[in-house]
Design a protein around this motif. Structure first.
Motif, PDB file in Angstrom:
ATOM      1  N   THR A   1       0.820  -1.206   0.000  1.00 47.91           N
ATOM      2  CA  THR A   1       0.000   0.000   0.000  1.00 47.91           C
ATOM      3  C   THR A   1       0.856   1.258   0.000  1.00 47.91           C
ATOM      4  OG1 THR A   1      -1.723  -1.177   1.224  1.00 47.91           O
ATOM      5  CG2 THR A   1      -1.856   1.219   1.198  1.00 47.91           C
ATOM      6  N   THR A   2       1.832   1.318   0.898  1.00 52.85           N
ATOM      7  CA  THR A   2       2.681   2.505   1.005  1.00 52.85           C
ATOM      8  C   THR A   2       3.547   2.693  -0.237  1.00 52.85           C
ATOM      9  OG1 THR A   2       2.784   2.217   3.409  1.00 52.85           O
ATOM     10  CG2 THR A   2       4.441   3.659   2.395  1.00 52.85           C
ATOM     11  N   ASN A   3       4.211   1.623  -0.630  1.00 54.60           N
ATOM     12  CA  ASN A   3       5.211   1.736  -1.688  1.00 54.60           C
ATOM     13  C   ASN A   3       4.613   1.818  -3.090  1.00 54.60           C
ATOM     14  OD1 ASN A   3       6.976   1.535   0.425  1.00 54.60           O
ATOM     15  ND2 ASN A   3       7.611  -0.561  -0.006  1.00 54.60           N
ATOM     16  N   HIS A   4       3.505   1.096  -3.311  1.00 55.14           N
ATOM     17  CA  HIS A   4       2.901   1.118  -4.648  1.00 55.14           C
ATOM     18  C   HIS A   4       1.523   1.752  -4.709  1.00 55.14           C
ATOM     19  CE1 HIS A   4       1.104   0.135  -8.439  1.00 55.14           C
ATOM     20  NE2 HIS A   4       0.184  -0.583  -7.826  1.00 55.14           N
ATOM     21  N   LEU A   5       0.561   1.181  -4.001  1.00 52.69           N
ATOM     22  CA  LEU A   5      -0.835   1.553  -4.216  1.00 52.69           C
ATOM     23  C   LEU A   5      -1.099   3.029  -3.911  1.00 52.69           C
ATOM     24  CD1 LEU A   5      -3.439   0.257  -5.194  1.00 52.69           C
ATOM     25  CD2 LEU A   5      -4.003  -0.261  -2.813  1.00 52.69           C
ATOM     26  N   GLY A   6      -0.497   3.538  -2.841  1.00 54.02           N
ATOM     27  CA  GLY A   6      -0.671   4.947  -2.521  1.00 54.02           C
ATOM     28  C   GLY A   6      -0.104   5.846  -3.604  1.00 54.02           C
ATOM     29  N   HIS A   7       1.072   5.481  -4.123  1.00 48.39           N
ATOM     30  CA  HIS A   7       1.667   6.274  -5.193  1.00 48.39           C
ATOM     31  C   HIS A   7       0.867   6.148  -6.488  1.00 48.39           C
ATOM     32  CE1 HIS A   7       5.597   6.415  -2.818  1.00 48.39           C
ATOM     33  NE2 HIS A   7       5.255   7.666  -3.040  1.00 48.39           N
ATOM     34  N   PHE A   8       0.305   4.964  -6.725  1.00 46.70           N
ATOM     35  CA  PHE A   8      -0.562   4.782  -7.887  1.00 46.70           C
ATOM     36  C   PHE A   8      -1.759   5.728  -7.802  1.00 46.70           C
ATOM     37  CE2 PHE A   8      -4.260   2.930  -9.937  1.00 46.70           C
ATOM     38  CZ  PHE A   8      -3.785   2.581 -11.190  1.00 46.70           C
ATOM     39  N   ALA A   9      -2.397   5.770  -6.627  1.00 44.91           N
ATOM     40  CA  ALA A   9      -3.544   6.662  -6.438  1.00 44.91           C
ATOM     41  C   ALA A   9      -3.135   8.124  -6.594  1.00 44.91           C
ATOM     42  CB  ALA A   9      -4.158   6.424  -5.062  1.00 44.91           C
ATOM     43  N   LEU A  10      -1.969   8.465  -6.093  1.00 38.57           N
ATOM     44  CA  LEU A  10      -1.482   9.838  -6.198  1.00 38.57           C
ATOM     45  C   LEU A  10      -1.244  10.224  -7.659  1.00 38.57           C
ATOM     46  CD1 LEU A  10      -0.448  12.396  -4.712  1.00 38.57           C
ATOM     47  CD2 LEU A  10       1.823  11.312  -4.716  1.00 38.57           C
ATOM     48  N   ALA A  11      -0.558   9.360  -8.388  1.00 36.88           N
ATOM     49  CA  ALA A  11      -0.229   9.659  -9.786  1.00 36.88           C
ATOM     50  C   ALA A  11      -1.477   9.731 -10.653  1.00 36.88           C
ATOM     51  CB  ALA A  11       0.742   8.613 -10.337  1.00 36.88           C
ATOM     52  N   THR A  12      -2.397   8.793 -10.464  1.00 38.18           N
ATOM     53  CA  THR A  12      -3.614   8.824 -11.273  1.00 38.18           C
ATOM     54  C   THR A  12      -4.480  10.025 -10.889  1.00 38.18           C
ATOM     55  OG1 THR A  12      -4.630   7.214  -9.741  1.00 38.18           O
ATOM     56  CG2 THR A  12      -3.646   6.351 -11.761  1.00 38.18           C
ATOM     57  N   GLY A  13      -4.481  10.391  -9.621  1.00 40.97           N
ATOM     58  CA  GLY A  13      -5.222  11.569  -9.200  1.00 40.97           C
ATOM     59  C   GLY A  13      -4.631  12.860  -9.746  1.00 40.97           C
ATOM     60  N   LEU A  14      -3.315  12.862  -9.933  1.00 43.69           N
ATOM     61  CA  LEU A  14      -2.631  14.039 -10.467  1.00 43.69           C
ATOM     62  C   LEU A  14      -2.466  13.975 -11.984  1.00 43.69           C
ATOM     63  CD1 LEU A  14       0.182  14.516  -7.792  1.00 43.69           C
ATOM     64  CD2 LEU A  14      -1.800  16.000  -8.155  1.00 43.69           C
ATOM     65  N   HIS A  15      -3.045  12.965 -12.612  1.00 45.61           N
ATOM     66  CA  HIS A  15      -2.876  12.791 -14.053  1.00 45.61           C
ATOM     67  C   HIS A  15      -3.243  14.045 -14.850  1.00 45.61           C
ATOM     68  CE1 HIS A  15      -4.407  11.606 -18.110  1.00 45.61           C
ATOM     69  NE2 HIS A  15      -3.160  11.187 -18.181  1.00 45.61           N
ATOM     70  N   PRO A  16      -4.373  14.703 -14.566  1.00 46.77           N
ATOM     71  CA  PRO A  16      -4.669  15.914 -15.334  1.00 46.77           C
ATOM     72  C   PRO A  16      -3.576  16.977 -15.228  1.00 46.77           C
ATOM     73  CG  PRO A  16      -6.611  15.178 -14.152  1.00 46.77           C
ATOM     74  CD  PRO A  16      -5.469  14.371 -13.627  1.00 46.77           C
ATOM     75  N   ALA A  17      -2.990  17.119 -14.037  1.00 47.58           N
ATOM     76  CA  ALA A  17      -1.922  18.104 -13.853  1.00 47.58           C
ATOM     77  C   ALA A  17      -0.663  17.686 -14.606  1.00 47.58           C
ATOM     78  CB  ALA A  17      -1.616  18.263 -12.365  1.00 47.58           C
ATOM     79  N   LEU A  18      -0.351  16.405 -14.579  1.00 46.12           N
ATOM     80  CA  LEU A  18       0.810  15.898 -15.308  1.00 46.12           C
ATOM     81  C   LEU A  18       0.602  16.039 -16.813  1.00 46.12           C
ATOM     82  CD1 LEU A  18       1.304  12.702 -13.138  1.00 46.12           C
ATOM     83  CD2 LEU A  18       2.988  14.545 -13.333  1.00 46.12           C
ATOM     84  N   ALA A  19      -0.592  15.738 -17.274  1.00 46.74           N
ATOM     85  CA  ALA A  19      -0.891  15.847 -18.700  1.00 46.74           C
ATOM     86  C   ALA A  19      -0.843  17.296 -19.164  1.00 46.74           C
ATOM     87  CB  ALA A  19      -2.259  15.235 -18.990  1.00 46.74           C
ATOM     88  N   ALA A  20      -1.212  18.219 -18.283  1.00 45.66           N
ATOM     89  CA  ALA A  20      -1.220  19.640 -18.639  1.00 45.66           C
ATOM     90  C   ALA A  20       0.175  20.151 -18.933  1.00 45.66           C
ATOM     91  CB  ALA A  20      -1.850  20.455 -17.515  1.00 45.66           C
ATOM     92  N   ASP A  21       1.185  19.526 -18.358  1.00 44.25           N
ATOM     93  CA  ASP A  21       2.558  19.966 -18.605  1.00 44.25           C
ATOM     94  C   ASP A  21       2.992  19.646 -20.030  1.00 44.25           C
ATOM     95  OD1 ASP A  21       5.650  18.868 -18.547  1.00 44.25           O
ATOM     96  OD2 ASP A  21       5.398  20.755 -17.473  1.00 44.25           O
ATOM     97  N   GLY A  22       2.609  18.466 -20.520  1.00 43.29           N
ATOM     98  CA  GLY A  22       2.957  18.072 -21.887  1.00 43.29           C
ATOM     99  C   GLY A  22       4.238  17.272 -21.997  1.00 43.29           C
ATOM    100  N   ALA A  23       5.049  17.277 -20.947  1.00 40.85           N
ATOM    101  CA  ALA A  23       6.288  16.485 -20.958  1.00 40.85           C
ATOM    102  C   ALA A  23       6.671  16.117 -19.534  1.00 40.85           C
ATOM    103  CB  ALA A  23       7.422  17.264 -21.621  1.00 40.85           C
ATOM    104  N   ALA A  24       5.676  15.753 -18.753  1.00 35.82           N
ATOM    105  CA  ALA A  24       5.909  15.478 -17.336  1.00 35.82           C
ATOM    106  C   ALA A  24       6.644  14.166 -17.129  1.00 35.82           C
ATOM    107  CB  ALA A  24       4.576  15.453 -16.591  1.00 35.82           C
TER     108      ALA A  24
END
Length: 314
Positions: free
Chosen positions: A128-151
């Motif tokens: 949970t700590t090492n993978h699943l939490g980071h997975f949730a964080l990255a997918t939750g921040l996906h719109p912000a990462l996509a907005a950069d264009g080269a994240a």
């Protein structure tokens, strides 16, 4: 496909890797940035002029780290935000509060070989700590990462991934005896698999993800192992935290990694794929199962299902 080689190596520091790189106007998030590798990663990113958010469980420790980084870099664009990777609600609050693009996400926080423990959802603590939490964080921040264009997403894995693939039929040790090192191993394999699938799935958004082995460094990560990791690493292979953060910073900032994703690095260079743990040279080598595209897709689907289940119970 040739391996990525850089001018840097075992003894390189995060500051050396970041020297000459200007990330003014760019934004980065580093999890677990209140100590150890995390604070040195954040320090090096701040040194490039980036705006850095320290995502931490202990915000008081995070504030102390941020003040120290400001003092050593002169960059005042440091923020501290609460984040508990074992709590879906905490992750959701962090992602909901984020506004604007995000250029760099460093999934640095982690636990190693801890005693058996499960979340309220029944999820094994290390996974949970090492993978699943980071997975949730990255997918939750996906719109912000996509907005950069080269994240870029940087996932701090470990040579410990060679201890175990992801055991899909019993990830949470419901049927097999709990083993802290096997649990750690599969969580670190999951980091690499996530890099593979995120790069494939989000290629159209310009997002790349890579995983790494930082090296053997004595930090608070070893609090469950007497401060000596597995106890099998010779003294000459021990790094300082500044050296340990170098590969993370390389993956986050180097022009040599532009457009490169789904790979695994150690000592600032991409490392070879191996089929037997015995073939790993010292702390290098990535298991073929950790780069398996089908395993990466399966893990992504499983991770989505687990998180959806948690939402349904909330």
């Amino acid at each position: 496909m040739s391996l990525i080689n850089t001018p840097f190596g075992f003894a390189s520091t995060a500051a050396e890797v970041a020297a000459g790189i200007d990330l003014t106007g760019r934004r980065a998030v580093v999890t677990g940035a209140s100590s150890g590798l995390g604070v040195e990663t954040a320090r090096a990113l701040a040194g490039t002029g980036a705006e850095v958010t320290l995502a931490v469980r202990d915000t008081e420790a995070g504030e102390r780290a941020a003040k120290d980084i400001v003092a050593t870099t002169g960059n005042t664009a440091l923020q501290v935000a609460p984040l508990d990777l074992t709590d879906p609600a905490s992750i959701a609050a962090f992602t909901a509060a984020w506004a604007g693009p995000l250029h760099i996400l460093v999934a640095n926080a982690g636990v190693m070989a801890c005693p058996e423990r499960h979340t309220t959802q029944g999820w094994e603590w290390q996974f949970t700590t090492n993978h699943l939490g980071h997975f949730a964080l990255a997918t939750g921040l996906h719109p912000a990462l996509a907005a950069d264009g080269a994240a870029r997403i940087v996932l701090v894995s470990s040579s410990g991934h060679l201890l175990s693939p992801v055991v899909f039929d019993d990830i949470h040790f419901a049927f097999r005896p709990y083993d802290p090192w096997l649990a750690y191993g599969q969580s670190k394999t999951a980091n690499v698999l996530f890099a593979v699938e995120a790069t494939r799935r989000w290629a159209g958004d310009g997002i790349t993800a890579n995983a790494l082995m930082p090296g053997a460094i004595y930090t608070d990560l070893q609090r469950h192992t007497g401060g000596r990791g597995s106890g099998t690493v010779p003294p000459e292979l021990i790094k300082t935290p500044e050296q340990g953060a170098a590969t993370s910073v390389l993956l986050a900032t180097s022009p040599l990694l532009a457009g490169i994703g789904g790979r695994y690095f150690a000592d600032c260079n991409e490392t070879e794929t191996i089929d037997r743990r015995a073939d790993a040279p010292r702390l290098h080598g990535v298991a073929r199962y950790a780069l398996d595209p089908e395993g990466a897709k399966r893990l992504w689907t499983l991770s989505e299902t687990l998180l959806a289940t948690a939402e349904g119970l909330s």
